[in-house]
Design a protein around this motif. Structure first.
Motif, short mmCIF file in Angstrom:
data_model
loop_
_atom_site.label_atom_id
_atom_site.label_comp_id
_atom_site.label_asym_id
_atom_site.label_seq_id
_atom_site.Cartn_x
_atom_site.Cartn_y
_atom_site.Cartn_z
N ARG A 78 8.19 -15.13 6.42
CA ARG A 78 7.21 -14.42 6.51
C ARG A 78 6.33 -15.84 7.45
O ARG A 78 5.21 -15.65 9.04
CB ARG A 78 6.32 -13.87 6.19
CG ARG A 78 6.36 -12.20 5.92
CD ARG A 78 5.60 -11.86 5.27
NE ARG A 78 4.05 -11.11 5.74
CZ ARG A 78 3.20 -11.63 5.58
NH1 ARG A 78 3.07 -12.46 4.22
NH2 ARG A 78 1.93 -11.08 5.89
N GLU A 93 7.98 -10.20 9.13
CA GLU A 93 6.29 -9.43 10.31
C GLU A 93 6.49 -8.98 10.96
O GLU A 93 6.59 -7.95 11.47
CB GLU A 93 6.09 -10.68 10.17
CG GLU A 93 4.10 -10.62 10.23
CD GLU A 93 2.44 -11.32 10.79
OE1 GLU A 93 2.37 -11.80 11.42
OE2 GLU A 93 2.63 -11.85 8.77
N TRP A 96 8.70 -6.33 11.42
CA TRP A 96 7.55 -5.03 10.50
C TRP A 96 6.99 -4.09 12.07
O TRP A 96 6.67 -3.19 11.90
CB TRP A 96 7.12 -5.28 9.36
CG TRP A 96 6.01 -4.52 8.94
CD1 TRP A 96 4.96 -4.30 9.15
CD2 TRP A 96 6.05 -2.69 8.77
NE1 TRP A 96 4.50 -3.72 8.40
CE2 TRP A 96 4.97 -2.93 8.59
CE3 TRP A 96 7.33 -2.45 8.13
CZ2 TRP A 96 4.84 -1.42 7.16
CZ3 TRP A 96 7.46 -1.01 7.21
CH2 TRP A 96 6.19 -0.56 6.80
N THR A 97 6.47 -5.03 12.65
CA THR A 97 5.51 -4.65 14.14
C THR A 97 6.10 -4.44 14.46
O THR A 97 5.62 -3.06 15.15
CB THR A 97 4.40 -5.38 13.55
OG1 THR A 97 3.35 -6.29 12.72
CG2 THR A 97 2.89 -5.44 14.70
N THR A 100 7.83 -0.61 12.98
CA THR A 100 6.54 0.12 13.12
C THR A 100 5.88 1.45 14.26
O THR A 100 5.77 1.82 14.14
CB THR A 100 5.71 -0.14 11.72
OG1 THR A 100 6.66 -0.72 10.88
CG2 THR A 100 5.01 0.57 10.80
N TRP A 274 0.40 -10.12 2.48
CA TRP A 274 1.14 -9.01 3.19
C TRP A 274 1.41 -7.29 2.45
O TRP A 274 0.87 -7.68 1.36
CB TRP A 274 2.67 -8.68 2.02
CG TRP A 274 3.49 -7.74 2.56
CD1 TRP A 274 4.10 -6.83 1.28
CD2 TRP A 274 4.37 -7.14 3.64
NE1 TRP A 274 4.83 -5.67 2.57
CE2 TRP A 274 5.25 -6.31 3.79
CE3 TRP A 274 4.49 -8.44 5.26
CZ2 TRP A 274 5.83 -5.35 4.82
CZ3 TRP A 274 4.80 -7.68 6.12
CH2 TRP A 274 6.04 -6.66 5.45
N TRP A 276 1.74 -2.44 3.83
CA TRP A 276 2.54 -2.28 4.06
C TRP A 276 1.29 -1.32 4.97
O TRP A 276 2.12 0.14 5.80
CB TRP A 276 3.04 -1.49 3.32
CG TRP A 276 4.67 -1.74 2.48
CD1 TRP A 276 4.17 -2.12 0.72
CD2 TRP A 276 5.50 -2.26 2.50
NE1 TRP A 276 5.68 -2.91 0.83
CE2 TRP A 276 6.36 -2.39 1.63
CE3 TRP A 276 5.86 -1.61 3.84
CZ2 TRP A 276 7.57 -3.24 2.27
CZ3 TRP A 276 7.56 -2.22 3.87
CH2 TRP A 276 8.37 -2.97 3.37
#
Length: 335
Positions: A78, A93, A96-97, A100, A274, A276
């Motif tokens: 990250r 990061e 994931w962003t 998602t 971090w 979720w």
């Protein structure tokens, strides 16, 4: 004999459909036009493939030196410090962003878009269909910067109480745990992206549903099916490949959206823990590159951002490839 029938030897008899046959010159012109059009279409396809290949080669060539000097794991770290003697940067990061927020946008926009398309084509009265279709097409043409400004100025104040309510009631679940961020969270960005890509899903799905053969629909109704049963057995199966194509096109736009997300995103501080939670902040690939374009001051930093762009390029390519495979399998099954 020709003088008796009144037809000279040089006259041409009409064809079976009653129309005069094409002359040799007209047929030759048609064949030339077909060859020109076929060659132009082939050339266009080759140009597109070459351009995409050149973009991929450029990204790979520019990213390899930075990746070779990277001291951190590019996929699991990250950290983002591409400068200095020992650059350390990773995309966890951003990945994931991006994934998602885009997935959340599709979970919202696809069911709603398909429902609106079915309403326009199957349920709406005739006088409403054309204005509704024109309105959807108009929304699809709105620039993304307008959606970003709308989300920042108008929608954000209404969303904050909703986020607070969800944190109070669903905070025990990891995806909705409180983070102290009330601005540009992943959940908020996903909703704005859903509203942005909703007209695309609706417009393309509407076009596909509207092309459902009338015989299929009338046959289902003649067998005693209700309106919804007719839609479920005739309209939706016929339009499924088109809905998949529309969804993947919308997903591609959501993955690469830059301006709107740049306005809305809440970047996390270095070293933040971090989580979720969808109510956390974060940056997408596109917003990270756009926000830090001024840092392209040396090859090391530039290569790090190009490497992040390469991941986004590959991710979008994979999504479109999967959509193509699904559509081709569906066509083969129906045939």
């Amino acid at each position: 004999m020709s003088s008796v029938t009144g037809v000279s030897a040089t006259d041409e008899l009409p064809g079976p459909d009653g129309r005069p046959p094409l002359s040799a010159d007209a047929a030759s012109t048609g064949r030339v036009g077909d060859r020109i059009f076929g060659g132009a279409a082939t050339l266009s396809g080759v140009v597109v493939i070459v351009l995409v290949s050149l973009i991929a080669v450029f990204l790979i060539v520019q990213a390899i030196p930075a990746l070779a000097d990277n001291s951190a794991n590019f996929f699991t770290s990250r950290e983002w410090a591409p400068g200095g003697e020992e650059p350390r940067f990773g995309i966890l990061e951003f990945l994931w962003t991006t994934v998602t927020a885009s997935t959340l946008a599709m979970l919202i926009s696809v069911p709603v878009g398909v429902g609106v398309a079915l309403f326009i084509t199957q349920y709406a009265p005739a006088w409403m269909r054309r204005p509704a279709a024109a309105l959807v097409d108009l929304l699809a043409a709105v620039p993304s910067i307008v959606y970003g400004l709308w989300g920042l100025i108008t929608f954000s104040p209404f969303f904050k109480p909703v986020q607070g309510f969800m944190e109070d009631r669903l905070g025990w679940f990891p995806l909705f745990s409180p983070t102290g961020i009330s601005g540009g969270t992943i959940f908020f960005i996903g909703i704005v992206l859903a509203i942005m890509v909703l007209p695309i899903v609706t417009a393309l799905s509407r076009e596909v549903f509207d092309q459902t053969p009338l015989a299929h629909k009338e046959g289902a109704l003649a067998l005693g099916a209700t309106k919804w049963e007719m839609i479920r057995t005739a309209v939706l199966p016929f339009g499924r490949p088109g809905v998949i194509s529309a969804s993947m096109l919308a997903l591609g736009r959501a993955l690469g959206e830059t301006i709107a997300v740049t306005f809305l995103v809440s970047a996390l501080a270095d070293g933040s823990p971090w989580t979720w939670s969808l109510f956390n902040g974060g940056e997408t690939f596109a917003s990270k590159i756009a926000n830090n374009a001024a840092e392209f001051s040396n090859p090391s930093k530039t290569g790090a951002y190009i490497a992040a762009g390469l991941v986004l390029f590959v991710l979008t390519f994979i999504v479109n490839s999967i959509a193509r495979v699904v559509i081709e399998r569906r066509k083969a099954f129906t045939e």
